[in-house]
Design an enzyme around this catalytic site. Structure first.
Site, PDB file in Angstrom:
ATOM      1  N   HIS A  48     103.157  41.782  32.132  1.00  0.00           N
ATOM      2  CA  HIS A  48     102.386  42.414  33.199  1.00  0.00           C
ATOM      3  C   HIS A  48     101.509  41.391  33.924  1.00  0.00           C
ATOM      4  O   HIS A  48     100.412  41.709  34.389  1.00  0.00           O
ATOM      5  CB  HIS A  48     101.553  43.566  32.632  1.00  0.00           C
ATOM      6  CG  HIS A  48     102.401  44.598  31.964  1.00  0.00           C
ATOM      7  ND1 HIS A  48     102.829  45.745  32.596  1.00  0.00           N
ATOM      8  CD2 HIS A  48     102.950  44.633  30.720  1.00  0.00           C
ATOM      9  CE1 HIS A  48     103.586  46.447  31.767  1.00  0.00           C
ATOM     10  NE2 HIS A  48     103.669  45.796  30.621  1.00  0.00           N
ATOM     11  N   HIS A  52     103.649  43.020  39.309  1.00  0.00           N
ATOM     12  CA  HIS A  52     104.588  43.445  38.282  1.00  0.00           C
ATOM     13  C   HIS A  52     104.907  44.933  38.361  1.00  0.00           C
ATOM     14  O   HIS A  52     104.173  45.719  38.963  1.00  0.00           O
ATOM     15  CB  HIS A  52     104.044  43.123  36.888  1.00  0.00           C
ATOM     16  CG  HIS A  52     102.820  43.895  36.528  1.00  0.00           C
ATOM     17  ND1 HIS A  52     101.554  43.516  36.905  1.00  0.00           N
ATOM     18  CD2 HIS A  52     102.656  45.064  35.839  1.00  0.00           C
ATOM     19  CE1 HIS A  52     100.665  44.375  36.463  1.00  0.00           C
ATOM     20  NE2 HIS A  52     101.312  45.346  35.808  1.00  0.00           N
ATOM     21  N   HIS A  58     106.075  51.334  28.661  1.00  0.00           N
ATOM     22  CA  HIS A  58     104.799  50.630  28.540  1.00  0.00           C
ATOM     23  C   HIS A  58     103.697  51.544  28.022  1.00  0.00           C
ATOM     24  O   HIS A  58     102.840  51.117  27.246  1.00  0.00           O
ATOM     25  CB  HIS A  58     104.423  50.054  29.899  1.00  0.00           C
ATOM     26  CG  HIS A  58     103.097  49.373  29.970  1.00  0.00           C
ATOM     27  ND1 HIS A  58     102.690  48.428  29.064  1.00  0.00           N
ATOM     28  CD2 HIS A  58     102.053  49.525  30.857  1.00  0.00           C
ATOM     29  CE1 HIS A  58     101.477  47.997  29.373  1.00  0.00           C
ATOM     30  NE2 HIS A  58     101.069  48.658  30.448  1.00  0.00           N
TER      31      HIS A  58
END
Length: 210
Positions: A48, A52, A58
């Site tokens: 990240h 990004h 995530h």
């Protein structure tokens, strides 16, 4: 000639990263000046770092990982807009000056974009669940921002991230919209195809539509 606006942050060792993360490093492995036939470097970076994309995995154990992410949200018509709120949740009223149905991808310039790239912000403006629901109902499929997150820096529950996922809105963070005035563009910001990945730096760019 075609106009292309780079909206990516340059990966350097001084680029601000999430507190506690290791900085980006570029390590020389081979150099032609030392007799090698090529110049070769190794990269070390958090998934990240800089500009990004987040994969749903995530922030959700059941979310798809990077190699399974649909690429369509990351390429196509986008609208750049500006909000002035320096920190805290963003609501539909913060975008009252804009017609958010003009493009299915929304890129939001905030006061965070004025900070030097080596400075990590202590607080950020971020989309509220109400905003995510509002955008989802209007066909938005990607939300991008110059801020580093969809949620407050100290958030543990990550309601903004989860609201984006619930509305099937892809996420781009850490953009540099300095040279992209408000308006319509073609966006390209493809993440790398990383098996099992939770995120990926992107080379994001805009092309004006007029």
């Amino acid at each position: 000639p075609m106009t292309i606006i780079d909206i990516s942050r340059t990966l350097t060792s001084s680029l601000a990263v999430w507190p506690g993360s290791d900085p980006f490093t570029l390590r020389t492995v081979l150099q032609k000046k030392d007799g090698a036939n090529v110049n070769l470097t190794d990269l070390t970076l958090n998934a990240h770092t800089g500009s990004h994309a987040d994969a749903p995995y995530h922030f959700d154990d059941g979310g798809v990982r990077l190699e399974q992410v649909d690429l369509r949200p990351f390429w196509g018509l986008a609208q750049v807009v500006t909000v002035q709120k320096p920190a805290g949740p963003l609501f539909p009223a913060d975008f009252a000056a804009y017609d958010l149905t003009r493009a299915p991808r929304l890129l939001v310039r905030t006061p965070i974009g004025q900070l030097p790239h080596d400075q990590f912000p202590p607080a950020i403006p971020h989309p509220s669940p109400e905003l995510a629901d509002f955008l989802g109902a209007r066909g938005v499929i990607l939300y991008g921002t110059d801020a580093p997150s969809m949620d407050a820096i100290d958030s543990q529950e990550l309601p903004g991230h989860h609201a984006m996922l619930r509305n099937q809105i892809a996420i781009l963070e850490g953009l540099d919209l300095t040279h992209a005035p408000d308006g319509l563009y073609e966006l390209v910001a493809l993440p790398l195809k990383i098996g099992g990945g939770d995120g990926s730096s992107v080379r994001a760019a805009l092309r004006p539509t007029n």
